[in-house]
Write an enzyme that holds these catalytic residues in place. Structure first.
Site, PDB file in Angstrom:
ATOM      1  N   ASP A  64      46.082   2.346  39.702  1.00  0.00           N
ATOM      2  CA  ASP A  64      46.595   1.697  40.990  1.00  0.00           C
ATOM      3  C   ASP A  64      46.321   0.041  40.985  1.00  0.00           C
ATOM      4  O   ASP A  64      46.768  -0.370  41.926  1.00  0.00           O
ATOM      5  CB  ASP A  64      45.754   2.097  41.933  1.00  0.00           C
ATOM      6  CG  ASP A  64      46.563   3.749  42.510  1.00  0.00           C
ATOM      7  OD1 ASP A  64      47.811   4.016  42.061  1.00  0.00           O
ATOM      8  OD2 ASP A  64      45.711   4.378  43.366  1.00  0.00           O
ATOM      9  N   HIS A 103      25.856   5.648  22.088  1.00  0.00           N
ATOM     10  CA  HIS A 103      26.896   5.052  21.673  1.00  0.00           C
ATOM     11  C   HIS A 103      27.128   3.784  23.154  1.00  0.00           C
ATOM     12  O   HIS A 103      28.074   3.016  22.846  1.00  0.00           O
ATOM     13  CB  HIS A 103      28.094   5.930  22.139  1.00  0.00           C
ATOM     14  CG  HIS A 103      29.683   5.539  21.528  1.00  0.00           C
ATOM     15  ND1 HIS A 103      30.127   5.460  22.258  1.00  0.00           N
ATOM     16  CD2 HIS A 103      29.729   4.983  20.562  1.00  0.00           C
ATOM     17  CE1 HIS A 103      31.504   4.914  21.371  1.00  0.00           C
ATOM     18  NE2 HIS A 103      31.264   4.696  20.367  1.00  0.00           N
TER      19      HIS A 103
HETATM   20  C1  LIG Z   1      30.009   1.400  15.901  1.00  0.00           C
HETATM   21  O1  LIG Z   1      28.777   1.763  14.348  1.00  0.00           O
HETATM   22  C2  LIG Z   1      28.903   2.555  14.070  1.00  0.00           C
HETATM   23  C3  LIG Z   1      27.990   2.545  12.969  1.00  0.00           C
HETATM   24  O2  LIG Z   1      26.688   3.024  13.180  1.00  0.00           O
HETATM   25  C4  LIG Z   1      29.933   3.660  13.394  1.00  0.00           C
HETATM   26  O3  LIG Z   1      30.121   5.021  13.432  1.00  0.00           O
HETATM   27  C5  LIG Z   1      31.067   3.119  14.648  1.00  0.00           C
HETATM   28  O4  LIG Z   1      32.654   3.792  14.683  1.00  0.00           O
HETATM   29  C6  LIG Z   1      31.507   1.782  15.188  1.00  0.00           C
HETATM   30  N1  LIG Z   1      32.163   1.354  15.785  1.00  0.00           N
HETATM   31  C7  LIG Z   1      32.091   1.944  17.235  1.00  0.00           C
HETATM   32  C8  LIG Z   1      32.980   3.056  17.986  1.00  0.00           C
HETATM   33  O5  LIG Z   1      31.396   2.137  17.942  1.00  0.00           O
END
Ligand SMILES: *[C@@H]1O[C@H](CO)[C@@H](O)[C@H](O)[C@H]1NC(C)=O
Ligand SMILES: *[C@@H]1O[C@H](CO)[C@@H](O)[C@H](O)[C@H]1NC(C)=O
Ligand SMILES: *[C@@H]1O[C@H](CO)[C@@H](O)[C@H](O)[C@H]1NC(C)=O
Ligand SMILES: *[C@@H]1O[C@H](CO)[C@@H](O)[C@H](O)[C@H]1NC(C)=O
Ligand SMILES: *[C@@H]1O[C@H](CO)[C@@H](O)[C@H](O)[C@H]1NC(C)=O
Ligand SMILES: *[C@@H]1O[C@H](CO)[C@@H](O)[C@H](O)[C@H]1NC(C)=O
Ligand SMILES: *[C@@H]1O[C@H](CO)[C@@H](O)[C@H](O)[C@H]1NC(C)=O
Ligand SMILES: *[C@@H]1O[C@H](CO)[C@@H](O)[C@H](O)[C@H]1NC(C)=O
Ligand SMILES: CC(=O)N[C@H]1CO[C@H](CO)[C@@H](O)[C@@H]1O
Length: 487
Positions: A201, A408
């Site tokens: 929005d 992540h």
């Molecule tokens: C970041 O690094 C990893 C490897 O450690 C890789 O698999 C990944 O695709 C990269 N990008 C992301 C999605 O964070």
């Protein structure tokens, strides 16, 4: 509330941070053109987002003007996903569950939802997995499908070519009336569209490490932030969404320069100053790569350097991978920009540096010499404090799920500032891959003593992870060959 309402002392501190970043950037890396560091022009008149495609229901100009006058009351909430069967220690701090926050955000939507995501994979069958932990992703997809029925437009920008070949999410959404653009970043900048954010929005925001992937809700450790009721910031982030939208059109070329209506007036030099839930807050969004930074947009790398350069007490960073090199060009090129900034902070300013790096089945062992090199700087006798740990998410009985069981998260926190980003820490993520960073700083409020500033909350989450049993020192069991949790 407007930009001038903010407390001047906070504004001064941030301007200083920008300056130290300029100096660092200038001295360290000639590739970075300092020309973008000029002060932004004053208001260039009202901008609209009507270019998004005439069939999209978008608030008309009068509506936007009205929204600007309405006094916002921005609210920031940290959100995270914790992989299943990995309960945090009792009593340890936690952020709001990401799945819950995403579903609520869709419930709150009234007009439009814009989503930028590297890839989509919200259902188990997409990934060839039959696992009960995919149900939250499937619930999210159902809610997204219902948006057009609720007269809410859905626009999606994603990376081309498609990463998950079998994923059907986007076809399903297009059939329900969503607009999808595939951005050929490879052709345009040699990278991918790696950003992950939502603008709802033109007033609510999600930004963080999670892709539109069911595993991000139950199997991968993710961290992000949701900012509610903050139209000036949301409309600024939407300008970055609009850059993807334009580049996703057929036969699009990179505009040089970007038209003025893409310019940002909220950046490192002139952050948004407002009271978030009564707490004085300064905040802006950075973007990468430089080719996707219209006038006034702070580059993501400069934002990181500004945050590091401003630290006087500590820098805690949690990243998926750490390479002071390029990753996708061969042979790899040495790229010490972030590494040097950490070393300078530790040695020249006595800043306590802690780096928590993910270690999982797909970790490239050539990362470890760089980590050991950084760790080697540690010298308590000389007050140089640098510590590196790797974080191993136990696979347990989830080995049926590919590309999961990993931290992540990509964030950094200092005593002054929180940074939540989408980039891995290696050169390509700043030179060719698209990403965004949220840079936010809050001052403890005297009127609301209970409200911890966001950098305090993020520090607590970092310390929880740092001291958990899954974080191990470099001299511990993780020698780079074996990122499988033994405990
Ligand atoms: C970041 O690094 C990893 C490897 O450690 C890789 O698999 C990944 O695709 C990269 N990008 C992301 C999605 O964070
Ligand atoms: C700027 O204007 C162009 C042309 O009208 C439009 O296509 C584009 O979407 C606009 N950009 C933004 C950020 O609104
Ligand atoms: C749907 O949204 C558009 C634009 O926001 C509005 O003009 C229209 O009246 C809405 N229709 C319904 C049935 O609510
Ligand atoms: C994708 O679909 C193809 C053909 O249906 C199938 O052979 C393959 O196993 C699928 N891959 C995944 C990861 O589900
Ligand atoms: C998925 O697994 C459940 C039980 O684990 C089973 O009942 C179901 O038939 C499976 N579905 C598919 C499509 O294989
Ligand atoms: C946003 O503001 C509206 C009033 O303008 C309020 O009703 C709503 O609760 C706010 N949302 C959040 C999440 O704070
Ligand atoms: C280290 O820091 C402590 C406390 O700040 C100080 O007393 C001491 O002199 C410092 N030592 C060195 C070698 O700088
Ligand atoms: C994995 O283990 C947990 C308990 O640790 C159990 O609840 C779950 O059912 C198991 N899942 C599978 C697929 O075996
Ligand atoms: C690097 C990182 O963030 N590690 C964390 C991964 O997830 C577990 C579960 O919450 C944390 O305890 C780790 O510290």
């Amino acid at each position: 509330m407007n930009a001038k309402a903010g407390p001047p002392e906070v504004r001064g501190a941030l301007a200083l941070l920008c300056l130290s970043a300029v100096t660092l950037t200038y001295v360290l890396w000639q590739v970075l053109s300092p020309s973008t560091w000029g002060h932004v022009r004053p208001e260039e008149g009202p901008t609209t987002s009507r270019g998004l495609g005439s069939s999209l229901a978008w608030a008309p100009l009068e509506g936007e003007a009205r929204r600007h006058q309405q006094s916002d009351s921005c609210r920031l909430v940290l959100v995270e996903s914790i992989p299943q069967d990995l309960p945090p220690a009792p009593g340890s701090p936690s952020a709001q569950p990401l799945a819950q926050a995403w579903l609520q955000l869709l419930d709150a939507a009234r007009e439009s939802v814009h989503v930028a995501s590297f890839y989509w994979s919200l259902t188990g069958p997409d990934t060839g997995v039959n696992d009960s932990s995919s149900h939250l992703g499937e619930a999210l997809l159902r809610k997204l499908q219902q948006l057009p029925d609720r007269n809410i437009s859905l626009a999606v920008a994603t990376s081309a070519p498609t990463l998950v070949q079998n994923a059907t999410d986007l076809q399903v959404l297009v059939a329900r009336g969503a607009q999808v653009r595939h951005v050929p970043m490879g052709r345009l900048t040699g990278g991918v569209l790696h950003s992950k954010f939502w603008v709802v929005d033109g007033r609510h925001i999600y930004v963080g490490s999670a892709n539109m992937d069911w595993r991000s809700l139950t199997q991968v450790k993710e961290l992000g932030a949701i900012i509610y009721n903050c139209s000036r910031l949301a409309q600024d982030l939407d300008k970055t969404f609009q850059t993807y939208w334009v580049l996703g059109a057929p036969r699009a070329v990179l505009p040089k320069p970007w038209p003025r209506n893409f310019s940002s007036h909220i950046n490192c030099f002139q952050p948004l100053q407002d009271y978030f839930d009564g707490v004085p807050t300064t905040v802006y969004f950075s973007a990468s790569p430089p080719a996707l930074c219209p006038h006034g947009r702070t580059r993501d790398l400069d934002a990181l350097l500004a945050v590091m350069g401003g630290a006087r007490e500590f820098i805690y960073a949690s990243v998926m991978e750490y390479f002071p090199t390029t990753r996708f060009s061969h042979p790899a090129r040495y790229w010490p920009v972030l590494d040097t900034a950490l070393r300078v902070a530790a040695v020249s300013r006595g800043v306590r540096v802690r780096l928590l790096v993910s270690c999982w089945l797909n970790t490239d062992p050539s990362m470890f010499p760089y980590l050991r090199s950084l760790q080697a700087l540690s010298n308590p006798a000389a007050n140089v404090s640098v510590d590196v740990k790797v974080f191993i998410v136990p696979v347990r009985n989830h080995s049926n799920i590919p590309f999961s069981r990993v931290n992540h998260s990509k964030f950094m926190v200092t005593e002054k500032t929180a940074y939540i980003g989408t980039s891995n820490w290696s050169e390509d993520y700043f030179s060719s891959t698209s990403g965004v960073g949220l840079v936010v700083s809050q001052r403890a409020s005297s009127t609301q003593p209970g409200a911890a500033p966001v950098q305090g909350q993020l520090r607590q989450l970092f310390e929880r992870d740092w001291s958990s049993r899954y974080a191990v020192g470099l001299d511990g069991q993780a020698q780079g060959q074996d990122c499988v949790w033994q405990g």
